[in-house]
Design a protein around this motif. Structure first.
Motif, PDB file in Angstrom:
ATOM      1  N   PRO A   1       9.110  -4.857 -12.064  1.00  0.00           N
ATOM      2  CA  PRO A   1       9.778  -6.123 -11.805  1.00  0.00           C
ATOM      3  C   PRO A   1       9.078  -6.978 -10.687  1.00  0.00           C
ATOM      4  O   PRO A   1       8.744  -6.344  -9.721  1.00  0.00           O
ATOM      5  CB  PRO A   1      11.281  -5.893 -11.360  1.00  0.00           C
ATOM      6  CG  PRO A   1      11.561  -4.497 -11.675  1.00  0.00           C
ATOM      7  CD  PRO A   1      10.315  -3.717 -11.915  1.00  0.00           C
ATOM      8  N   LEU A   2       8.790  -8.162 -10.674  1.00  0.00           N
ATOM      9  CA  LEU A   2       8.063  -8.761  -9.343  1.00  0.00           C
ATOM     10  C   LEU A   2       9.134  -9.307  -8.696  1.00  0.00           C
ATOM     11  O   LEU A   2      10.239  -9.713  -9.048  1.00  0.00           O
ATOM     12  CB  LEU A   2       7.378  -9.969 -10.258  1.00  0.00           C
ATOM     13  CG  LEU A   2       6.166  -9.562 -11.468  1.00  0.00           C
ATOM     14  CD1 LEU A   2       5.501 -10.936 -12.009  1.00  0.00           C
ATOM     15  CD2 LEU A   2       5.239  -8.863 -10.715  1.00  0.00           C
TER      16      LEU A   2
ATOM     17  N   SER B   1      10.838 -12.324  -6.579  1.00  0.00           N
ATOM     18  CA  SER B   1      11.127 -13.565  -6.926  1.00  0.00           C
ATOM     19  C   SER B   1      10.197 -14.763  -6.632  1.00  0.00           C
ATOM     20  O   SER B   1       9.378 -14.468  -5.468  1.00  0.00           O
ATOM     21  CB  SER B   1      12.468 -14.169  -6.228  1.00  0.00           C
ATOM     22  OG  SER B   1      12.271 -14.521  -4.809  1.00  0.00           O
ATOM     23  N   GLN B   2      10.403 -15.639  -7.297  1.00  0.00           N
ATOM     24  CA  GLN B   2       9.240 -16.955  -7.017  1.00  0.00           C
ATOM     25  C   GLN B   2       9.407 -17.300  -5.459  1.00  0.00           C
ATOM     26  O   GLN B   2       8.277 -17.496  -4.947  1.00  0.00           O
ATOM     27  CB  GLN B   2       9.477 -17.994  -8.076  1.00  0.00           C
ATOM     28  CG  GLN B   2       8.524 -19.019  -8.266  1.00  0.00           C
ATOM     29  CD  GLN B   2       8.690 -19.941  -9.172  1.00  0.00           C
ATOM     30  OE1 GLN B   2       9.686 -20.152  -9.771  1.00  0.00           O
ATOM     31  NE2 GLN B   2       7.585 -20.635  -9.803  1.00  0.00           N
TER      32      GLN B   2
ATOM     33  N   ARG C   1      -0.517 -11.330 -11.875  1.00  0.00           N
ATOM     34  CA  ARG C   1       0.931 -11.459 -12.374  1.00  0.00           C
ATOM     35  C   ARG C   1       1.918 -12.162 -11.346  1.00  0.00           C
ATOM     36  O   ARG C   1       2.648 -12.916 -11.536  1.00  0.00           O
ATOM     37  CB  ARG C   1       1.350 -10.124 -12.421  1.00  0.00           C
ATOM     38  CG  ARG C   1       0.934  -9.363 -13.548  1.00  0.00           C
ATOM     39  CD  ARG C   1       1.299  -8.040 -13.991  1.00  0.00           C
ATOM     40  NE  ARG C   1       2.651  -7.891 -13.836  1.00  0.00           N
ATOM     41  CZ  ARG C   1       3.593  -8.227 -15.027  1.00  0.00           C
ATOM     42  NH1 ARG C   1       2.814  -8.458 -15.880  1.00  0.00           N
ATOM     43  NH2 ARG C   1       4.925  -7.885 -14.887  1.00  0.00           N
TER      44      ARG C   1
ATOM     45  N   LYS D   1       3.539 -16.037 -11.685  1.00  0.00           N
ATOM     46  CA  LYS D   1       5.032 -16.151 -11.301  1.00  0.00           C
ATOM     47  C   LYS D   1       5.101 -17.320 -10.166  1.00  0.00           C
ATOM     48  O   LYS D   1       6.234 -18.196 -10.098  1.00  0.00           O
ATOM     49  CB  LYS D   1       5.759 -14.924 -10.881  1.00  0.00           C
ATOM     50  CG  LYS D   1       7.235 -15.267 -10.691  1.00  0.00           C
ATOM     51  CD  LYS D   1       8.111 -13.665 -10.728  1.00  0.00           C
ATOM     52  CE  LYS D   1       9.531 -14.227 -10.583  1.00  0.00           C
ATOM     53  NZ  LYS D   1      10.253 -13.209 -10.743  1.00  0.00           N
TER      54      LYS D   1
ATOM     55  N   GLY E   1       6.681 -19.146 -13.125  1.00  0.00           N
ATOM     56  CA  GLY E   1       7.880 -18.374 -13.107  1.00  0.00           C
ATOM     57  C   GLY E   1       7.653 -17.187 -13.837  1.00  0.00           C
ATOM     58  O   GLY E   1       6.525 -16.660 -14.114  1.00  0.00           O
ATOM     59  N   ASP E   2       8.774 -16.740 -14.436  1.00  0.00           N
ATOM     60  CA  ASP E   2       8.729 -15.428 -15.046  1.00  0.00           C
ATOM     61  C   ASP E   2       7.980 -15.203 -16.171  1.00  0.00           C
ATOM     62  O   ASP E   2       7.430 -16.244 -17.197  1.00  0.00           O
ATOM     63  CB  ASP E   2       9.997 -14.780 -15.620  1.00  0.00           C
ATOM     64  CG  ASP E   2      11.088 -14.868 -14.428  1.00  0.00           C
ATOM     65  OD1 ASP E   2      10.795 -14.216 -13.347  1.00  0.00           O
ATOM     66  OD2 ASP E   2      12.338 -14.938 -14.485  1.00  0.00           O
ATOM     67  N   ILE E   3       7.227 -14.285 -16.314  1.00  0.00           N
ATOM     68  CA  ILE E   3       6.523 -13.682 -17.573  1.00  0.00           C
ATOM     69  C   ILE E   3       7.299 -13.369 -18.638  1.00  0.00           C
ATOM     70  O   ILE E   3       7.990 -12.303 -18.373  1.00  0.00           O
ATOM     71  CB  ILE E   3       5.331 -12.661 -17.208  1.00  0.00           C
ATOM     72  CG1 ILE E   3       4.389 -13.299 -16.204  1.00  0.00           C
ATOM     73  CG2 ILE E   3       4.692 -12.192 -18.437  1.00  0.00           C
ATOM     74  CD1 ILE E   3       3.821 -11.858 -15.374  1.00  0.00           C
ATOM     75  N   PRO E   4       7.434 -14.056 -19.916  1.00  0.00           N
ATOM     76  CA  PRO E   4       8.366 -13.911 -20.749  1.00  0.00           C
ATOM     77  C   PRO E   4       8.073 -12.250 -21.385  1.00  0.00           C
ATOM     78  O   PRO E   4       6.959 -11.884 -21.547  1.00  0.00           O
ATOM     79  CB  PRO E   4       8.023 -14.820 -21.875  1.00  0.00           C
ATOM     80  CG  PRO E   4       7.225 -15.917 -21.248  1.00  0.00           C
ATOM     81  CD  PRO E   4       6.389 -15.350 -20.100  1.00  0.00           C
ATOM     82  N   LYS E   5       9.343 -11.737 -21.849  1.00  0.00           N
ATOM     83  CA  LYS E   5       9.231 -10.356 -22.515  1.00  0.00           C
ATOM     84  C   LYS E   5       8.385 -10.374 -23.447  1.00  0.00           C
ATOM     85  O   LYS E   5       8.218 -11.102 -24.642  1.00  0.00           O
ATOM     86  CB  LYS E   5      10.747  -9.974 -22.792  1.00  0.00           C
ATOM     87  CG  LYS E   5      10.811  -8.779 -23.318  1.00  0.00           C
ATOM     88  CD  LYS E   5      12.097  -8.201 -23.629  1.00  0.00           C
ATOM     89  CE  LYS E   5      12.083  -6.820 -24.263  1.00  0.00           C
ATOM     90  NZ  LYS E   5      13.228  -6.095 -23.836  1.00  0.00           N
TER      91      LYS E   5
END
Length: 161
Positions: free
Chosen positions: A6-7, A9-10, A57, A61, A65-69
């Motif tokens: 997990p990264l 937060s932005q 990565r 982000k 934002g988040d990298i989609p699954k």
């Protein structure tokens, strides 16, 4: 597929780093020069809150934002140290694999082309299946046939050389 850690937060990333869009470098706020170092495979890595991450990565982000699954970050040029936003994009793992550099053992300098006797053989893989494209008298024809097949099968993720 490998599970990525997990990264942060932005918000946290933007607290810790600033991004130089001209160089693609992450810079730790309050410091000069880029953060992190390049690993053996050519990727920038950087610590954030005591955890080591791939810089591309974190940059993704920070900006999108988040990298989609099921998605990963692909370096369009094939240069893993080039983290400019214009050189990174979302890709499925299969698409990212299509954009790998050719093997060092490749003697023709072009993906999917090798010499057999006095002919050039072109082939292309898709979905675990290798497709024979033909034997050609000259490398230019083999390259053209291979490129057309790559465009059709791999689209924007194709790699020729």
């Amino acid at each position: 597929m490998l599970k990525s850690k997990p990264l942060p937060s932005q918000e946290r990333l933007n607290e810790v780093f600033k991004y130089d869009s001209e160089t693609g470098y992450l810079i730790r706020k309050g410091q000069s020069g880029h953060a992190g170092c390049i690993n053996k495979r050519g990727y920038w890595q950087v610590y954030c809150d005591g955890v080591l991450y791939y810089a591309h990565r974190l940059i993704w982000k920070m900006h999108y934002g988040d990298i989609p699954k099921g998605m990963t970050i692909d370096h369009i040029s094939g240069d893993p140290s080039d983290n400019r936003l214009s050189n990174i994009r979302l890709a499925r793992v299969e698409e990212n694999n299509l954009n790998r550099k050719i093997y060092a053992s490749n003697k023709s300098g072009y993906a999917g082309i090798f010499k057999s006797g006095n002919k050039f053989v072109a082939s292309i893989g898709r979905g675990g299946v290798n497709h024979y494209l033909g034997r050609f008298d000259d490398i230019e024809t083999a390259i053209a046939v291979r490129e057309a097949a790559a465009m059709r099968l791999h689209g924007e993720f194709r790699r020729v050389h």
